[in-house]
Scaffold this active site. Structure first.
Site, short mmCIF file in Angstrom:
data_model
loop_
_atom_site.label_atom_id
_atom_site.label_comp_id
_atom_site.label_asym_id
_atom_site.label_seq_id
_atom_site.Cartn_x
_atom_site.Cartn_y
_atom_site.Cartn_z
N SER A 54 -6.28 16.31 -14.82
CA SER A 54 -6.62 17.44 -13.94
C SER A 54 -5.71 18.62 -14.25
O SER A 54 -5.97 19.74 -13.80
CB SER A 54 -6.52 17.05 -12.47
OG SER A 54 -5.27 16.44 -12.19
N LYS A 122 -3.32 5.84 -17.93
CA LYS A 122 -4.57 5.64 -17.18
C LYS A 122 -5.74 6.01 -18.08
O LYS A 122 -5.69 7.04 -18.77
CB LYS A 122 -4.60 6.47 -15.89
CG LYS A 122 -5.91 6.33 -15.12
CD LYS A 122 -5.81 6.80 -13.68
CE LYS A 122 -5.85 8.28 -13.47
NZ LYS A 122 -7.08 8.96 -13.95
N GLU A 191 -12.48 6.64 -7.51
CA GLU A 191 -12.66 8.04 -7.08
C GLU A 191 -14.04 8.26 -6.50
O GLU A 191 -15.06 7.91 -7.11
CB GLU A 191 -12.43 8.97 -8.30
CG GLU A 191 -12.59 10.44 -7.95
CD GLU A 191 -12.02 11.40 -8.98
OE1 GLU A 191 -11.36 10.95 -9.94
OE2 GLU A 191 -12.23 12.62 -8.80
O1 KIV Z 1 -6.55 13.65 -13.31
C1 KIV Z 1 -6.36 13.36 -12.10
O2 KIV Z 1 -5.74 14.11 -11.33
C2 KIV Z 1 -6.90 12.11 -11.60
C3 KIV Z 1 -6.83 11.86 -10.12
C4 KIV Z 1 -7.84 12.68 -9.42
C5 KIV Z 1 -6.96 10.43 -9.80
O3 KIV Z 1 -7.37 11.31 -12.37
#
Ligand code: KIV
Length: 273
Positions: A54, A122, A191
């Site tokens: 993000s 992640k 999510e």
């Molecule tokens: O990139 C991000 O901020 C995320 C969160 C919304 C879990 O993957």
């Protein structure tokens, strides 16, 4: 003000997150993309800091998470790691760095770990990327999964609406979550899915389930730090609770600075050499 767990200075590990789930202690997670914010977030007692892709939206102003590169994520990851003492730092693998070939995914994951010194990575997706996830974990890298609304697939969905509302998508999500746990993921982000479905996954799986827009029955919660601090305007999904209005605080402070400079009031005699 001291953080919730500021007395407990032990570094958070993936094993401790699983212990927290077993004890019923909720896990707090927030994003950070830079050293200064990460220091504040860590000092306030957040358990997991996500260097989310993000950053593409929040830091770079892109419409989606797709354009951010591996080099840019490494830059953000390194900056955050330097500011953190206690929280577990997880970095997002960006779009295009793990979807094609397991070999390429492992190579990029290893580079991310070597250069950022983060604790874990992640990756978005279930069955489609499970071989790559297995191999990354096999290489010794802890992986957090991400299911439900996966922003890297926005062009496939065409909308940021709630996912897995129908039975078919819900069952695929549950089966993907099981696959991720079997592959060795230490936690999964869910999510924007119905609260009842997230509760079902959290109850069934032994690993922690961290929700964003997934209701209150998950093992933890994650939000984008700029959203929960009220720095971003015009993004108000139902799941977002704003804990501050930094947009107004910062605009007022900066406006006052402009006024002082224009009036010749800044710097004054005590603010010069
Ligand atoms: O990139 C991000 O901020 C995320 C969160 C919304 C879990 O993957």
């Amino acid at each position: 003000m001291a953080g919730y767990l500021s007395g407990d200075a032990r570094k958070v590990t993936t094993h401790r997150l699983i212990e927290m789930k077993q004890k019923g202690e909720k896990i707090s997670m927030l994003t950070s993309y830079d050293y200064t914010t990460a220091q504040i977030v860590d000092g306030a007692g957040v358990d997991v800091i996500l260097v989310g892709d993000s950053a593409s939206n929040v830091m770079a102003g892109n419409v989606t998470t797709l354009p951010i590169t591996l080099d840019q994520m490494i830059y953000h990851g390194k900056s955050v790691v330097r500011g953190v003492r206690r929280a577990l730092v997880v970095v997002d693998m960006p779009f295009g760095t793990y979807q094609a070939e397991p070999y390429e995914g492992v190579k990029n994951a290893v580079r991310m770990m070597k250069e950022t010194h983060a604790d874990a990575l992640k990756l978005e997706g279930g069955e489609e990327v499970i071989d790559t996830i297995r191999k990354i974990i096999g290489a010794g890298v802890p992986v957090m999964g991400h299911l439900g609304l996966m922003p890297q697939s926005i062009n496939k969905y065409g909308t940021y609406g709630v996912r897995a509302k129908d039975d078919e998508e819900a069952e695929k999500l549950v089966s993907d979550a099981r696959l991720l746990q079997e592959a060795g993921c230490f936690a999964i982000v869910l999510e924007k899915i119905p609260a009842a479905l997230a509760a079902r996954v959290a109850a069934e799986l032994a690993i922690p389930i961290i929700g964003i827009g997934a209701g209150g029955q998950t093992d933890g919660q994650v939000l984008v730090v700029a959203d929960m601090l009220g720095m971003t305007k015009g993004f108000s999904p139902r799941f977002l609770r704003r804990y501050a209005d930094l947009h107004t605080v910062m605009t007022d402070a900066i406006g006052q600075y402009v006024t002082d400079v224009k009036a010749g009031d800044f710097p004054n005699e005590t603010e010069q050499y």
